[in-house]
Scaffold this motif. Structure first.
Motif, short mmCIF file in Angstrom:
data_model
loop_
_atom_site.label_atom_id
_atom_site.label_comp_id
_atom_site.label_asym_id
_atom_site.label_seq_id
_atom_site.Cartn_x
_atom_site.Cartn_y
_atom_site.Cartn_z
N SER A 64 6.73 13.61 -1.15
CA SER A 64 7.45 13.59 0.13
C SER A 64 7.58 12.15 0.60
CB SER A 64 6.69 14.42 1.17
OG SER A 64 7.33 14.33 2.44
N SER A 65 8.80 11.65 0.63
CA SER A 65 9.05 10.31 1.16
C SER A 65 9.32 10.46 2.66
CB SER A 65 10.26 9.68 0.45
OG SER A 65 10.50 8.38 0.94
N SER A 66 8.25 10.34 3.43
CA SER A 66 8.37 10.69 4.85
C SER A 66 7.24 10.07 5.66
CB SER A 66 8.30 12.22 5.01
OG SER A 66 7.01 12.71 4.67
N LYS A 67 7.33 10.25 6.96
CA LYS A 67 6.20 9.94 7.82
C LYS A 67 5.11 10.98 7.57
CE LYS A 67 8.03 12.61 11.72
NZ LYS A 67 8.43 12.58 13.13
N LEU A 68 4.01 10.85 8.25
CA LEU A 68 2.88 11.75 8.06
C LEU A 68 3.29 13.19 8.40
CD1 LEU A 68 -0.19 11.61 7.30
CD2 LEU A 68 -0.63 11.66 9.76
N ILE A 69 2.94 14.11 7.53
CA ILE A 69 3.27 15.52 7.76
C ILE A 69 2.19 16.15 8.64
CG2 ILE A 69 3.76 17.74 6.67
CD1 ILE A 69 4.53 16.17 4.15
N LYS A 70 2.61 16.69 9.78
CA LYS A 70 1.67 17.25 10.75
C LYS A 70 2.08 18.67 11.11
CE LYS A 70 0.96 12.71 12.95
NZ LYS A 70 1.04 11.94 14.23
N PRO A 71 1.13 19.47 11.61
CA PRO A 71 1.44 20.84 12.04
C PRO A 71 2.13 20.83 13.40
CG PRO A 71 -0.89 20.42 12.35
CD PRO A 71 -0.32 19.20 11.64
N ASN A 72 3.39 20.41 13.41
CA ASN A 72 4.16 20.35 14.65
C ASN A 72 5.57 20.87 14.39
OD1 ASN A 72 5.42 18.24 13.29
ND2 ASN A 72 4.30 16.65 14.39
N THR A 73 6.50 20.60 15.29
CA THR A 73 7.86 21.13 15.16
C THR A 73 8.81 20.18 14.44
OG1 THR A 73 8.44 20.27 17.35
CG2 THR A 73 7.60 22.54 17.23
N ASP A 74 8.31 19.08 13.94
CA ASP A 74 9.19 18.12 13.25
C ASP A 74 9.81 18.76 12.01
OD1 ASP A 74 8.57 16.24 15.10
OD2 ASP A 74 7.26 15.04 13.82
N ASN A 75 11.05 18.36 11.74
CA ASN A 75 11.74 18.84 10.54
C ASN A 75 12.94 17.93 10.28
OD1 ASN A 75 12.45 20.49 8.38
ND2 ASN A 75 13.75 21.79 9.63
N PRO A 76 12.80 16.86 9.51
CA PRO A 76 11.68 16.55 8.63
C PRO A 76 10.66 15.60 9.27
CG PRO A 76 13.53 15.11 8.11
CD PRO A 76 13.98 16.01 9.23
N PRO A 77 9.46 15.46 8.60
CA PRO A 77 8.97 16.37 7.56
C PRO A 77 8.44 17.63 8.21
CG PRO A 77 7.31 14.75 8.01
CD PRO A 77 8.48 14.38 8.88
N CYS A 78 8.38 18.69 7.45
CA CYS A 78 8.02 20.00 7.98
C CYS A 78 6.74 20.50 7.31
CB CYS A 78 9.17 20.97 7.73
SG CYS A 78 8.85 22.66 8.25
#
Length: 381
Positions: free
Chosen positions: A298-312
């Motif tokens: 995943s080329s992304s910011k930190l993946i967190k348990p939130n509503t962001d999409n991306p990353p999800c």
């Protein structure tokens, strides 16, 4: 020398370097963030590493054999206008200031007219600069310029087009879905090849700009053993594209992967239109083409348990569920991570393709220390 692929930490964006065992190199997309170049910045300075360590030199400038733009969203071409040498190096010798700025010369530009014709937003200055550079290179063929097929001027057209001028270019510089490209920057290559999956000629229902990304597979040979490693890259392609790719591909070996970059920075659009939906079966079918110890990046910011999409986070969970080692996240890599103290860390995700397969390159704590930081701004793709 081994093959190596590097996924750089550029927030929600893409910038990948493929270093081939024969010394050639390819950059797929770029997202050069200006704040990463500031003194004492916590972010990884991709451009500095490329120009000071990773690339060869030609014309007195850093040189990459090929640059691929999967599609013209800003998070895939940020910095293109400023960081690349966009002239004929055989006629316009680089100036002292251009050498001081370490502008990168591109041997061969991979250009898909469709990703521009279907782009519904106003093009950024960087996307306009890329298109202008592609048109400059095509003009050399139209004028039968003596430098048209030399380093710094080559072009490869990916996918279908309506432009009559492009039709007049030789078949040797065109590649369509279903084609295997066995050359790079004017030279045939014996240790790797590229299978073109997309973009397709016909429209695909859905979000148009994310349905036209260049999608391709790279197969690597090592020590005379064929297909030791397989990598699939696809920009922001959504689930409909991956379904069509499977329908259109006769030889399943062209769908196999040891490394797969999660499309659109681990967005849920690889699985379905809405994160509230169950995954499309075609998406799960594609993940089943994983071969051996396959890795998802995943080329992304930190993946967190939130509503962001991306990353999800839900997309990440779906990827893990589809993998044999779903309890072990070692096979899911993100370009933004946390250290033992909870600080965010920005380091490239690097793999080597060696005789016995794909090997992640693990950095030591001392190597990661300079890239720690406690917070991350939002970079949406």
């Amino acid at each position: 020398m081994t093959h190596k692929i590097t996924f750089y930490p550029v927030g929600n964006g893409d910038c990948n370097l493929i270093s081939f065992s024969d010394g050639a190199s390819m950059i797929v997309d770029c997202n050069f963030r200006q704040e990463a170049e500031e003194e004492d910045s916590p972010y990884f300075d991709v451009w500095k590493e490329l120009t000071s360590e990773k690339l060869n030199t030609k014309f007195g400038l850093p040189f990459v054999d090929a640059f691929v733009l999967t599609h013209p969203d800003q998070d895939h071409c940020r910095g293109f206008a400023e960081k690349f040498f966009l002239k004929d190096p055989h006629k316009d010798a680089p100036s002292k200031s251009e050498k001081d700025d370490k502008l990168i010369v591109i041997g061969e530009l991979w250009y898909s007219p469709r990703v521009f014709s279907e782009h519904s937003r106003e093009l950024s200055d960087d996307a306009k600069a890329f298109k202008k550079e592609a048109e400059r290179r095509m003009k050399l063929w139209e004028n039968n310029d003596a430098n048209k097929n030399k380093d710094g001027n080559r072009i490869r057209i990916i996918g279908y087009f309506d432009d009559e001028k492009i039709k007049n270019l030789p078949d040797s510089v065109k590649a369509f879905p279903g084609d295997t490209v066995k050359s790079l920057n004017g030279s045939s290559r014996k240790e790797y090849r590229f299978f073109i999956h997309a973009p397709f000629k016909d429209d695909i229902e859905g979000n148009d700009r994310n349905c036209t990304s260049i999608v391709f597979q790279i197969k690597f040979d090592v020590d005379k053993t064929s297909d030791v490693g397989k990598v699939i890259l696809g920009g922001d392609a959504e689930w409909r594209v991956w379904r069509k790719i499977q329908e259109a591909t006769d030889d399943d070996t062209n769908l196999k992967w040891n490394i797969f970059e999660a499309p659109h920075h681990c967005s849920y659009t690889f699985f379905s239109d809405s994160r509230d939906n169950e995954p499309e079966q075609s998406a799960l079918n594609f993940l089943a083409y994983r071969e051996g110890n396959g890795y998802i990046v995943s080329s992304s910011k930190l993946i967190k348990p939130n509503t962001d999409n991306p990353p999800c986070q839900k997309a990440k969970n779906r990827y893990l569920d589809a993998m044999d080692d779903k309890e072990d996240e070692d096979y899911f890599k993100c370009t933004t991570t946390k250290d033992d103290e909870g600080n965010e860390v920005y380091n490239p995700v690097v793999f080597e393709i060696v005789a016995d397969g794909i090997k992640p390159v693990v950095k030591t704590k001392s190597e990661t220390k300079a890239n720690r930081h406690a917070t991350t701004p939002h970079y949406y793709g």
